[in-house]
Design an enzyme around this catalytic site. Structure first.
Site, PDB file in Angstrom:
ATOM      1  CG  HIS A   1      40.162  33.081  48.207  1.00  0.00           C
ATOM      2  ND1 HIS A   1      40.348  31.367  47.259  1.00  0.00           N
ATOM      3  CD2 HIS A   1      40.867  33.882  46.766  1.00  0.00           C
ATOM      4  CE1 HIS A   1      40.995  31.585  46.605  1.00  0.00           C
ATOM      5  NE2 HIS A   1      41.603  32.382  46.525  1.00  0.00           N
TER       6      HIS A   1
ATOM      7  CD  GLU B   1      38.751  29.153  50.008  1.00  0.00           C
ATOM      8  OE1 GLU B   1      38.495  29.561  49.549  1.00  0.00           O
ATOM      9  OE2 GLU B   1      39.713  28.076  49.697  1.00  0.00           O
TER      10      GLU B   1
ATOM     11  CG  ASN C   1      36.252  31.609  47.047  1.00  0.00           C
ATOM     12  OD1 ASN C   1      36.965  32.464  46.872  1.00  0.00           O
ATOM     13  ND2 ASN C   1      36.349  30.217  47.514  1.00  0.00           N
TER      14      ASN C   1
HETATM   15  P1  PGA Z   1      44.693  34.089  40.063  1.00  0.00           P
HETATM   16  O1  PGA Z   1      44.426  33.721  42.053  1.00  0.00           O
HETATM   17  O2  PGA Z   1      45.418  35.569  40.571  1.00  0.00           O
HETATM   18  O3  PGA Z   1      45.010  33.129  40.036  1.00  0.00           O
HETATM   19  O4  PGA Z   1      42.907  34.519  39.308  1.00  0.00           O
HETATM   20  C1  PGA Z   1      43.988  34.950  43.213  1.00  0.00           C
HETATM   21  C2  PGA Z   1      43.587  34.380  44.007  1.00  0.00           C
HETATM   22  O5  PGA Z   1      42.881  33.437  44.367  1.00  0.00           O
HETATM   23  O6  PGA Z   1      43.641  35.112  44.863  1.00  0.00           O
END
Ligand code: PGA
Length: 256
Positions: free
Chosen positions: A143, A148, A141
């Site tokens: 973030h 967020e 998304n």
């Molecule tokens: P991920 O998380 O490396 O597990 O995809 C990245 C994030 O949410 O910043």
């Protein structure tokens, strides 16, 4: 603030991204340019940390002189629990290298006064002289840290609510189904005060977020788009994560 184009490196796969990122971090640490390192958690960082651990074991790198600051931690998840980011860091980096645990800072999501903990964290970063290099992942998304969509670009370390998308993405870490609803995270302003930023994105599920961050409007709708307000940002993606770019970067992708 003026807009900048991040430096984009598109590599074949997750392994190539991890070794390239580790090489950049190691070079900065060895030269002394990075003394304060901002760290991230998540699946993307696991092979990066494995590369750093291997370099330390081979005595090509020491993390002994570093101070580190992690981006975030869940609220209400004790450091001893495997799903905490404290446990993640012990497993993947702290327990495996000479990084001094006393200088490896992670926000305390169990603090009785979370607002006070957030200000203490900001002050600790300032006292350390600021972050030389901040490593980031990206959520599907958009973030960064746990900022967020909708997060203010002026935000600093604070308690945030986690979006449903993020809680779903991280649910596997919480087999009892008790995915936390809140986290303590560095803010967008905290992150973009780092002198240099290195973002890693792997896989097709990050393609939309990468396209929005690099080619979409600079807006809190995509928190990672704030990185275009910073002049020293490098984004390392695999081909899948770069697959929705359609500006000049797409040509780089085709050549890669
Ligand atoms: P991920 O998380 O490396 O597990 O995809 C990245 C994030 O949410 O910043």
């Amino acid at each position: 603030m003026s807009e900048h184009q991040p430096l984009l490196e598109i590599v074949a796969d997750a392994g190539a991204a991890a070794s390239r990122a580790a090489e950049i971090i190691a070079a900065r640490v060895v030269s002394g340019r990075v003394k304060v390192l901002g760290l991230a958690t998540g699946g993307t960082m696991v092979p990066l940390y494995a590369n750093l651990v291997a370099a330390v074991r081979a005595r090509r790198l020491s993390l002994g002189g570093l101070t580190s600051f992690n981006l975030d931690e869940y609220v209400g998840v004790a450091p001893r629990l495997p799903a905490s980011f404290h446990a993640y860091m012990r497993q993947h980096l702290l327990g495996e290298t000479d990084l001094d645990p006393a200088r490896a800072h992670i926000p305390d999501g169990m603090a009785p006064d979370l607002a006070a903990e957030a200000s203490r964290y900001e002050m600790a970063i300032a006292r350390a002289g600021g972050i030389d290099l901040q490593v980031l992942g990206i959520g599907s998304n958009g973030h960064i840290g746990f900022n967020e969509p909708g997060s203010d670009f002026g935000s600093r370390t604070r308690v945030v609510g986690l979006s449903e998308a993020t809680r779903r993405a991280n649910a596997a870490e919480f087999p009892d189904g008790a995915v936390p609803e809140q986290a303590l995270t560095m803010g967008i302003a905290t992150i973009i005060e780092a002198r240099e930023i290195l973002l890693l994105a792997i896989g097709a599920k990050k393609a939309g977020a990468i396209a929005a961050a690099i080619e979409g409007p600079i807006s809190p709708d995509c928190p990672a788009s704030a990185l275009r307000l910073h002049a020293q940002v490098r984004i390392i993606c695999d081909k899948a994560a770069a697959s929705k770019l359609d500006g000049p970067q797409a040509d780089i992708r085709r050549r890669a």
